[in-house]
Design a protein around this motif. Structure first.
Motif, PDB file in Angstrom:
ATOM      1  N   ALA A  24      43.739  10.546  -4.055  1.00 54.79           N
ATOM      2  CA  ALA A  24      43.491  10.557  -2.619  1.00 54.79           C
ATOM      3  C   ALA A  24      44.493   9.609  -1.978  1.00 54.79           C
ATOM      4  N   TYR A  25      45.034   9.965  -0.833  1.00 52.26           N
ATOM      5  CA  TYR A  25      45.981   9.085  -0.157  1.00 52.26           C
ATOM      6  C   TYR A  25      46.032   9.427   1.329  1.00 52.26           C
ATOM      7  N   VAL A  26      46.683   8.561   2.076  1.00 54.32           N
ATOM      8  CA  VAL A  26      46.815   8.746   3.524  1.00 54.32           C
ATOM      9  C   VAL A  26      48.195   9.307   3.822  1.00 54.32           C
ATOM     10  N   THR A  27      48.232  10.350   4.634  1.00 57.97           N
ATOM     11  CA  THR A  27      49.492  10.928   5.072  1.00 57.97           C
ATOM     12  C   THR A  27      49.512  11.016   6.585  1.00 57.97           C
ATOM     13  N   PHE A  28      50.693  10.846   7.165  1.00 51.34           N
ATOM     14  CA  PHE A  28      50.860  10.927   8.612  1.00 51.34           C
ATOM     15  C   PHE A  28      51.616  12.199   9.005  1.00 51.34           C
ATOM     16  N   GLU A  29      51.459  13.231   8.215  1.00 48.81           N
ATOM     17  CA  GLU A  29      52.085  14.503   8.554  1.00 48.81           C
ATOM     18  C   GLU A  29      51.574  14.968   9.916  1.00 48.81           C
ATOM     19  N   ASN A  30      52.434  15.606  10.660  1.00 50.60           N
ATOM     20  CA  ASN A  30      52.106  16.078  12.011  1.00 50.60           C
ATOM     21  C   ASN A  30      51.718  14.914  12.932  1.00 50.60           C
ATOM     22  N   LYS A  31      52.231  13.698  12.582  1.00 48.85           N
ATOM     23  CA  LYS A  31      52.011  12.502  13.410  1.00 48.85           C
ATOM     24  C   LYS A  31      50.529  12.142  13.523  1.00 48.85           C
ATOM     25  N   ARG A  32      49.749  12.495  12.506  1.00 47.95           N
ATOM     26  CA  ARG A  32      48.316  12.235  12.535  1.00 47.95           C
ATOM     27  C   ARG A  32      47.868  11.691  11.179  1.00 47.95           C
ATOM     28  N   ALA A  33      47.132  10.570  11.193  1.00 46.05           N
ATOM     29  CA  ALA A  33      46.684   9.965   9.938  1.00 46.05           C
ATOM     30  C   ALA A  33      45.516  10.764   9.367  1.00 46.05           C
ATOM     31  N   GLN A  34      45.732  11.327   8.186  1.00 43.59           N
ATOM     32  CA  GLN A  34      44.709  12.116   7.510  1.00 43.59           C
ATOM     33  C   GLN A  34      44.592  11.666   6.057  1.00 43.59           C
ATOM     34  N   ILE A  35      43.417  11.895   5.473  1.00 45.30           N
ATOM     35  CA  ILE A  35      43.228  11.604   4.051  1.00 45.30           C
ATOM     36  C   ILE A  35      43.279  12.919   3.278  1.00 45.30           C
ATOM     37  N   VAL A  36      44.166  12.946   2.297  1.00 43.16           N
ATOM     38  CA  VAL A  36      44.403  14.132   1.494  1.00 43.16           C
ATOM     39  C   VAL A  36      44.013  13.839   0.052  1.00 43.16           C
ATOM     40  N   VAL A  37      43.440  14.809  -0.633  1.00 43.91           N
ATOM     41  CA  VAL A  37      43.201  14.734  -2.067  1.00 43.91           C
ATOM     42  C   VAL A  37      44.106  15.757  -2.738  1.00 43.91           C
ATOM     43  N   GLN A  38      44.920  15.303  -3.683  1.00 49.24           N
ATOM     44  CA  GLN A  38      45.864  16.191  -4.359  1.00 49.24           C
ATOM     45  C   GLN A  38      45.553  16.268  -5.843  1.00 49.24           C
ATOM     46  N   ASP A  39      45.488  17.483  -6.350  1.00 49.29           N
ATOM     47  CA  ASP A  39      45.291  17.719  -7.773  1.00 49.29           C
ATOM     48  C   ASP A  39      46.625  17.535  -8.484  1.00 49.29           C
ATOM     49  N   LEU A  40      46.666  16.654  -9.487  1.00 52.57           N
ATOM     50  CA  LEU A  40      47.929  16.343 -10.151  1.00 52.57           C
ATOM     51  C   LEU A  40      48.393  17.444 -11.099  1.00 52.57           C
ATOM     52  N   ARG A  41      47.499  18.287 -11.530  1.00 53.19           N
ATOM     53  CA  ARG A  41      47.898  19.391 -12.412  1.00 53.19           C
ATOM     54  C   ARG A  41      48.505  20.545 -11.612  1.00 53.19           C
ATOM     55  N   SER A  42      47.796  20.976 -10.583  1.00 58.04           N
ATOM     56  CA  SER A  42      48.232  22.158  -9.839  1.00 58.04           C
ATOM     57  C   SER A  42      49.082  21.811  -8.622  1.00 58.04           C
ATOM     58  N   GLY A  43      48.968  20.569  -8.130  1.00 65.21           N
ATOM     59  CA  GLY A  43      49.660  20.192  -6.910  1.00 65.21           C
ATOM     60  C   GLY A  43      48.905  20.574  -5.649  1.00 65.21           C
ATOM     61  N   ALA A  44      47.753  21.241  -5.791  1.00 64.32           N
ATOM     62  CA  ALA A  44      46.980  21.671  -4.626  1.00 64.32           C
ATOM     63  C   ALA A  44      46.499  20.471  -3.831  1.00 64.32           C
ATOM     64  N   ARG A  45      46.569  20.570  -2.495  1.00 65.29           N
ATOM     65  CA  ARG A  45      46.177  19.484  -1.599  1.00 65.29           C
ATOM     66  C   ARG A  45      45.059  19.942  -0.675  1.00 65.29           C
ATOM     67  N   ASN A  46      44.140  19.015  -0.386  1.00 68.07           N
ATOM     68  CA  ASN A  46      43.009  19.324   0.479  1.00 68.07           C
ATOM     69  C   ASN A  46      42.779  18.158   1.437  1.00 68.07           C
ATOM     70  N   VAL A  47      42.790  18.438   2.733  1.00 69.14           N
ATOM     71  CA  VAL A  47      42.500  17.404   3.726  1.00 69.14           C
ATOM     72  C   VAL A  47      40.991  17.187   3.758  1.00 69.14           C
ATOM     73  N   VAL A  48      40.543  15.938   3.471  1.00 68.47           N
ATOM     74  CA  VAL A  48      39.106  15.660   3.418  1.00 68.47           C
ATOM     75  C   VAL A  48      38.635  14.805   4.592  1.00 68.47           C
ATOM     76  N   ALA A  49      39.554  14.172   5.321  1.00 66.75           N
ATOM     77  CA  ALA A  49      39.157  13.368   6.480  1.00 66.75           C
ATOM     78  C   ALA A  49      40.265  13.418   7.515  1.00 66.75           C
ATOM     79  N   ALA A  50      39.929  13.924   8.700  1.00 69.85           N
ATOM     80  CA  ALA A  50      40.911  14.031   9.786  1.00 69.85           C
ATOM     81  C   ALA A  50      40.206  13.787  11.115  1.00 69.85           C
ATOM     82  N   LEU A  51      39.429  12.697  11.179  1.00 67.94           N
ATOM     83  CA  LEU A  51      38.751  12.344  12.409  1.00 67.94           C
ATOM     84  C   LEU A  51      39.771  11.911  13.466  1.00 67.94           C
ATOM     85  N   ARG A  52      39.346  11.903  14.701  1.00 66.68           N
ATOM     86  CA  ARG A  52      40.220  11.480  15.786  1.00 66.68           C
ATOM     87  C   ARG A  52      40.682  10.038  15.537  1.00 66.68           C
ATOM     88  N   GLY A  53      41.945   9.741  15.799  1.00 69.12           N
ATOM     89  CA  GLY A  53      42.476   8.404  15.583  1.00 69.12           C
ATOM     90  C   GLY A  53      42.970   8.215  14.159  1.00 69.12           C
TER      91      GLY A  53
END
Length: 429
Positions: free
Chosen positions: A218-247
């Motif tokens: 899990a890590y924080v990314t500022f893609e699209n100029k917005r702070a979101q928490i992403v979970v990435q599977d290390l085997r497949s590379g699949a990413r899932n945004v799990v938290a993208a609240l306002r701010g």
């Protein structure tokens, strides 16, 4: 000699990690800052080699044991002999210089890889029927995983002599920043070797955290100029945004069972702690109307969350129930970035810009680091070592310190700022 069947698990997991990489890199290496004093002497004799071997197995084992802070490996120049097996050990040669334990071994080509065999010897028992051998093993590793073979020996030797599970086959994740628009999330062996890039971004990447099974970050990314928490599977590379609240959304932390993620968000104007399912969903707010609250960290049993709050006027570490409530100050004023050891006995945190260990039973504290502007400590799964980021000159670098403060080292990188280190769980069950 017994066969370590678990080595195949190491190889399959590491291979899966490497296959997801975008870019291989190995520019972080442990460099001794401050040596070990009053640790247990041990000799790791250069392994007998048949053919060309791409790594010095004995040196890797020696480095691992030294990095734990529990052992002081004997320098090769002081070794009275270089036996390759227990049968060749002359006990008096070693006892005369205060060495009770010796690691000897051999490496030879096998099935496209290498056969690694070792023996751990107690010199006091050399004359006995077992030849003083208290642990031994042999296994085959692919050529590309020769360092993992050495770390396997280190784990076995460490556990035999300390009764503590070794953590030398673990990984670290960290962020490398170069300039203002180049960020990489990397994973490497705990000692900086075999690094690869998980993802790159022109926007900031922050705060990687491992899932309890070691398969996701899990890590924080500022893609699209917005702070979101992403979970990435290390085997497949699949990413899932799990938290993208306002701010802002930041500081993710997996629960011990991997089902939930605690994080901080300021969607209401102040930072508060939330918990959301590890696959996403509707977040549950745990703090409210009490200053800014961030940097959640779970207790090993999942019942408690430690976090940083300025509710008393300045930052300090608190704890609360993992369902919210029962808030208690823990770290003293000026403390933050707290993590709990896997046995639940110690709190590792930053206080006075140094890495500090607090005994949760007695309340006693010990300063572990001697570096500048320390932050983001992370503990090895056996509680023996701590990795953190500090300032050196104009750069951020990674530092390693044993949890007893006896050994200190740095992991210098080639250019850029090295930040947000996170130690993996055990990858070998």
């Amino acid at each position: 000699m017994k066969l370590f069947s678990r080595i195949s698990g190491v190889i399959s997991l590491i291979s899966a990690f490497i296959s997801t990489s975008v870019f291989a890199d190995s520019d972080v290496r442990i460099s001794i800052d401050e040596g070990v004093s009053m640790a247990q002497p041990i000799a790791v004799v250069p392994f007998k080699v048949n053919g060309n071997v791409p790594a010095d197995i004995a040196q890797i084992i020696s480095d691992d044991l030294r990095n734990s802070g529990k052992f002081t490996p004997l320098e090769r120049s002081r070794m009275p002999a270089q036996p390759g097996s227990a049968a060749e050990v002359v006990a008096d040669q070693w006892s005369a210089i205060g060495i009770d334990n010796i690691v000897v071994g051999q490496v030879s080509p096998a099935n496209g890889g290498y056969n690694v065999a070792y023996q751990l010897i107690d010199t006091l028992g050399v004359s006995g029927t077992a030849g003083g051998v208290i642990e031994q093993g042999a296994f085959i590793v692919p050529a590309a995983q020769i360092r993992q073979g050495a770390h396997t020996v280190s784990d076995q030797v460490f556990e035999k002599l300390t009764q503590i599970k070794g953590a030398f086959r673990t990984k670290i994740a960290y962020v490398v920043q170069r300039g203002v628009s180049s960020y990489e999330l990397r994973v490497s062996d705990y000692d900086g070797f075999n690094a690869f890039t998980v993802t790159r971004s022109k926007e900031p990447l922050m705060s990687p955290e491992w899932s309890p099974n070691g398969e996701k970050l899990a890590y924080v990314t500022f893609e699209n100029k917005r702070a979101q928490i992403v979970v990435q599977d290390l085997r497949s590379g699949a990413r899932n945004v799990v938290a993208a609240l306002r701010g802002h959304n930041g500081a993710p932390a997996f629960s011990p069972d991997g089902s939930r993620i605690a994080f901080a968000s300021n969607q209401d104007g102040e930072l508060n702690i939330y918990v959301v399912g590890s696959n996403g969903g509707t977040p549950n707010k745990l703090t409210a109307n009490a200053g800014n609250n961030t940097e959640p960290s779970w207790s090993p049993d999942g019942s408690t969350i430690y976090f940083t709050s300025d509710r008393a006027g300045s930052p300090q570490v608190y704890r609360m129930s993992s369902s919210g409530g029962g808030v208690t100050p823990m770290g003293g004023r000026g403390s933050y970035n707290a993590k709990v050891s896997s046995d639940g006995k110690n709190l590792i945190m930053i206080a006075g810009d140094k890495v500090v260990k607090r005994d949760l039973a007695s309340g006693s504290t010990e300063v572990l680091s001697s570096t500048f502007l320390d932050e983001s400590p992370s503990i090895s799964p056996n509680g023996i070592m701590v990795i953190y980021s500090s300032t050196k000159g104009t750069s951020k670098v990674l530092q390693l310190v044993s949890a007893d403060g006896r050994f200190k080292a740095n992991l210098p990188g080639a250019g850029g700022h090295y930040k947000f280190p996170a130690w993996s769980p055990y990858l070998i069950k």
